[in-house]
Design a protein around this motif. Structure first.
Motif, PDB file in Angstrom:
ATOM      1  N   GLU A 159      -1.163  -4.749 -20.778  1.00 58.85           N
ATOM      2  CA  GLU A 159      -1.356  -6.163 -20.480  1.00 58.85           C
ATOM      3  C   GLU A 159      -0.077  -6.707 -19.859  1.00 58.85           C
ATOM      4  OE1 GLU A 159      -3.577  -8.285 -23.789  1.00 58.85           O
ATOM      5  OE2 GLU A 159      -2.943  -6.436 -24.794  1.00 58.85           O
TER       6      GLU A 159
ATOM      7  N   ASP B 225     -11.831 -24.410 -14.225  1.00 69.68           N
ATOM      8  CA  ASP B 225     -12.306 -24.190 -15.592  1.00 69.68           C
ATOM      9  C   ASP B 225     -12.835 -22.770 -15.801  1.00 69.68           C
ATOM     10  OD1 ASP B 225     -11.651 -26.775 -16.250  1.00 69.68           O
ATOM     11  OD2 ASP B 225     -13.688 -27.566 -15.968  1.00 69.68           O
ATOM     12  N   GLU B 226     -13.022 -22.023 -14.719  1.00 66.47           N
ATOM     13  CA  GLU B 226     -13.510 -20.652 -14.830  1.00 66.47           C
ATOM     14  C   GLU B 226     -12.386 -19.622 -14.826  1.00 66.47           C
ATOM     15  OE1 GLU B 226     -16.149 -20.344 -11.540  1.00 66.47           O
ATOM     16  OE2 GLU B 226     -17.758 -21.489 -12.495  1.00 66.47           O
ATOM     17  N   LEU B 227     -11.148 -20.070 -14.657  1.00 69.55           N
ATOM     18  CA  LEU B 227     -10.027 -19.149 -14.700  1.00 69.55           C
ATOM     19  C   LEU B 227      -9.884 -18.554 -16.103  1.00 69.55           C
ATOM     20  CD1 LEU B 227      -7.288 -21.135 -12.729  1.00 69.55           C
ATOM     21  CD2 LEU B 227      -8.531 -19.117 -11.925  1.00 69.55           C
ATOM     22  N   ASN B 228      -9.569 -17.276 -16.157  1.00 68.50           N
ATOM     23  CA  ASN B 228      -9.309 -16.599 -17.428  1.00 68.50           C
ATOM     24  C   ASN B 228      -7.839 -16.812 -17.762  1.00 68.50           C
ATOM     25  OD1 ASN B 228      -8.575 -14.683 -19.386  1.00 68.50           O
ATOM     26  ND2 ASN B 228     -10.087 -13.201 -18.679  1.00 68.50           N
ATOM     27  N   THR B 229      -7.554 -17.729 -18.679  1.00 67.66           N
ATOM     28  CA  THR B 229      -6.174 -18.106 -18.960  1.00 67.66           C
ATOM     29  C   THR B 229      -5.784 -17.754 -20.392  1.00 67.66           C
ATOM     30  OG1 THR B 229      -6.779 -20.346 -19.655  1.00 67.66           O
ATOM     31  CG2 THR B 229      -6.281 -20.010 -17.316  1.00 67.66           C
ATOM     32  N   LYS B 230      -4.478 -17.670 -20.591  1.00 64.94           N
ATOM     33  CA  LYS B 230      -3.933 -17.493 -21.935  1.00 64.94           C
ATOM     34  C   LYS B 230      -2.501 -18.004 -21.941  1.00 64.94           C
ATOM     35  CE  LYS B 230      -2.269 -12.702 -21.412  1.00 64.94           C
ATOM     36  NZ  LYS B 230      -2.320 -11.333 -21.988  1.00 64.94           N
TER      37      LYS B 230
ATOM     38  N   THR C  52       1.272 -21.091 -19.520  1.00 63.42           N
ATOM     39  CA  THR C  52      -0.121 -20.702 -19.331  1.00 63.42           C
ATOM     40  C   THR C  52      -0.238 -19.831 -18.091  1.00 63.42           C
ATOM     41  OG1 THR C  52      -0.960 -22.718 -20.367  1.00 63.42           O
ATOM     42  CG2 THR C  52      -2.463 -21.545 -18.901  1.00 63.42           C
TER      43      THR C  52
ATOM     44  N   ALA D 183      -2.900 -17.114 -15.749  1.00 61.40           N
ATOM     45  CA  ALA D 183      -4.301 -16.857 -15.430  1.00 61.40           C
ATOM     46  C   ALA D 183      -4.467 -15.430 -14.937  1.00 61.40           C
ATOM     47  CB  ALA D 183      -4.794 -17.832 -14.360  1.00 61.40           C
ATOM     48  N   ARG D 184      -5.622 -14.859 -15.188  1.00 62.35           N
ATOM     49  CA  ARG D 184      -5.886 -13.523 -14.666  1.00 62.35           C
ATOM     50  C   ARG D 184      -5.906 -13.583 -13.146  1.00 62.35           C
ATOM     51  NH1 ARG D 184     -11.321  -9.890 -14.751  1.00 62.35           N
ATOM     52  NH2 ARG D 184     -10.371  -8.008 -13.850  1.00 62.35           N
TER      53      ARG D 184
ATOM     54  N   VAL E 228      -4.643  -4.996 -17.266  1.00 58.15           N
ATOM     55  CA  VAL E 228      -5.019  -6.323 -16.784  1.00 58.15           C
ATOM     56  C   VAL E 228      -3.749  -7.081 -16.435  1.00 58.15           C
ATOM     57  CG1 VAL E 228      -5.019  -7.362 -19.099  1.00 58.15           C
ATOM     58  CG2 VAL E 228      -6.419  -8.388 -17.280  1.00 58.15           C
TER      59      VAL E 228
ATOM     60  N   HIS F 247      -2.038 -10.961 -15.615  1.00 60.79           N
ATOM     61  CA  HIS F 247      -2.077 -12.424 -15.618  1.00 60.79           C
ATOM     62  C   HIS F 247      -0.789 -12.940 -14.987  1.00 60.79           C
ATOM     63  CE1 HIS F 247      -5.251 -11.834 -18.582  1.00 60.79           C
ATOM     64  NE2 HIS F 247      -5.554 -13.126 -18.497  1.00 60.79           N
TER      65      HIS F 247
END
Length: 392
Positions: free
Chosen positions: A159, A197-202, A214, A216-217, A236, A238
């Motif tokens: 990751e 709002d569809e972004l894959n975030t963490k 924050t 995003a992928r 993956v 980000h």
């Protein structure tokens, strides 16, 4: 190496990352037989390059295939630092294979990484060594992953998370960053830029000045190359521009000019770049956040974590590893023919070359991961030494 007039030819040599690479290379090797090429030199960049003892030439070899092959025939190695690579990567690589010229680039575009890797057999047949993605991320990230896997053995997950300070995002860099919002599948299928709002975030906690950010992928080469070159099941990536308002601005413009949705003209994209540049240069001044990196290499949360955070400019972070890669090629440390991702390189040899070209410093930290939590700190030199001892 073939006996050609120039030891190394650098294409796109006037750009910020290329300038950092040239300065770093001059710290670690003789650059008096290098040729630096740019289609339109800035006066200060040309002067700085010539001050290193490097010959310069103003020409755009990418406009004409014959001219490109003629240029590459003058050098033993070509370093392609002219992006974006989704436009230039296969063009220069194909010419290098045809002219039997050793090749290196800092390609960070996922969609073109796949067709470049498909040139592996042609490169092997021609006896050409081609190292792609030899910058910071990809580049240093791949080699750190290799070092961790060499130490741990096969792992399930890698990751990667990174951030870049908005102050480091040049006009060329923003074009690449927009491209990263177009996620790429393993078969090469490319998706439109998603809605916000569809972004894959963490959220990731980076060390130093960067702190919690924050991310995003995003599409990047490592998720393709790590499982291909190493015993890694999944990877993956980000990433983000910091602070968050810069990320939102970049996403909005990427969404607006996404070729899969808007079919924007070149002039429209250029105008969007100008809008981002105006935002970057006029936004309220604040403390520099810097760049952050975190790489977790693990199985079920058990493994290793690399982490860094600081104010090193992006051009240094990218250019210095590229210089180390060139030093390795010049020293004969990379001899396999084919199209190679940085995972193919020896971590011990890379860090030796990196010390030669680097100004020193750096804040990379390494920790054990235990059940997904940070454990004891590990010295990177011990990680490399342990693997070197096993190999010996």
């Amino acid at each position: 190496m073939n006996r050609r007039p120039y030891q190394v030819i650098v294409i796109g040599a006037g750009g910020a990352q290329a300038q950092a690479m040239l300065a770093a290379a001059a710290r670690g090797t003789d650059v008096s037989t290098w040729l630096a090429v740019d289609r339109r030199w800035r006066e200060e960049a040309r002067a700085a390059t010539e001050a290193l003892g490097i010959t310069t030439r103003e020409v755009d070899p990418l406009e004409d295939a014959v001219a490109l092959k003629a240029l590459l025939s003058e050098g033993a190695i070509v370093a392609n630092l002219a992006g974006p690579y989704y436009r230039t990567g296969t063009q220069v690589l194909d010419a290098a294979i045809e002219t039997r010229t050793t090749y290196l680039d800092i390609c960070d575009d996922a969609d073109v990484t796949l067709p470049m890797l498909e040139r592996a057999e042609a490169a092997r047949a021609a006896g050409v060594t081609a190292v792609i993605g030899m910058g910071s991320s990809p580049g240093t990230t791949n080699i750190l992953i290799r070092a961790a896997v060499d130490y741990l053995g096969p792992v399930e997950d890698v990751e990667i998370a990174w951030t870049v300070d908005v102050a480091d995002i040049t006009d060329a860099a923003i074009r690449h960053f927009w491209h990263c919002f177009n996620l790429v599948e393993q078969d090469g299928t490319t998706h439109p830029v998603p809605a916000w709002d569809e972004l894959n975030t963490k959220s990731v906690d980076f060390p130093g000045t960067v702190g919690s950010q924050t991310v995003a992928r995003l599409a990047h080469p490592e998720p393709f190359t790590a499982p291909l070159f190493l015993p890694v099941q999944r990877a993956v990536n980000h990433g983000a521009i910091t602070p968050l308002d810069a990320m939102r601005t970049a996403w909005a413009l990427a969404y607006a000019v996404d070729p899969q949705r808007a079919h924007a003209s070149t002039s429209t994209v250029d105008a969007a770049v100008a809008v981002f540049s105006s935002y970057r240069d006029t936004r309220p001044a604040g403390p520099r956040i810097g760049s952050g990196l975190q790489i977790d290499v693990h199985s079920n949360g058990n493994g290793l974590r690399f982490a860094s955070g600081g104010v090193t400019p992006m051009e240094e972070a990218t250019g210095v590893p590229a210089a180390a890669g060139l030093v390795m090629l010049l020293d004969g440390e990379v001899t396999d023919a084919g199209v190679l991702a940085p995972e193919s390189l020896s971590p011990a040899a890379f860090f030796t070359a990196l010390r030669r070209v680097s100004l020193g410093g750096g804040g990379l930290e390494l920790y054990e991961l235990v059940d997904g939590r940070v454990g004891e700190r590990v010295r990177i030199r011990d990680l490399i030494a342990a693997r070197a001892g096993q190999a010996g």
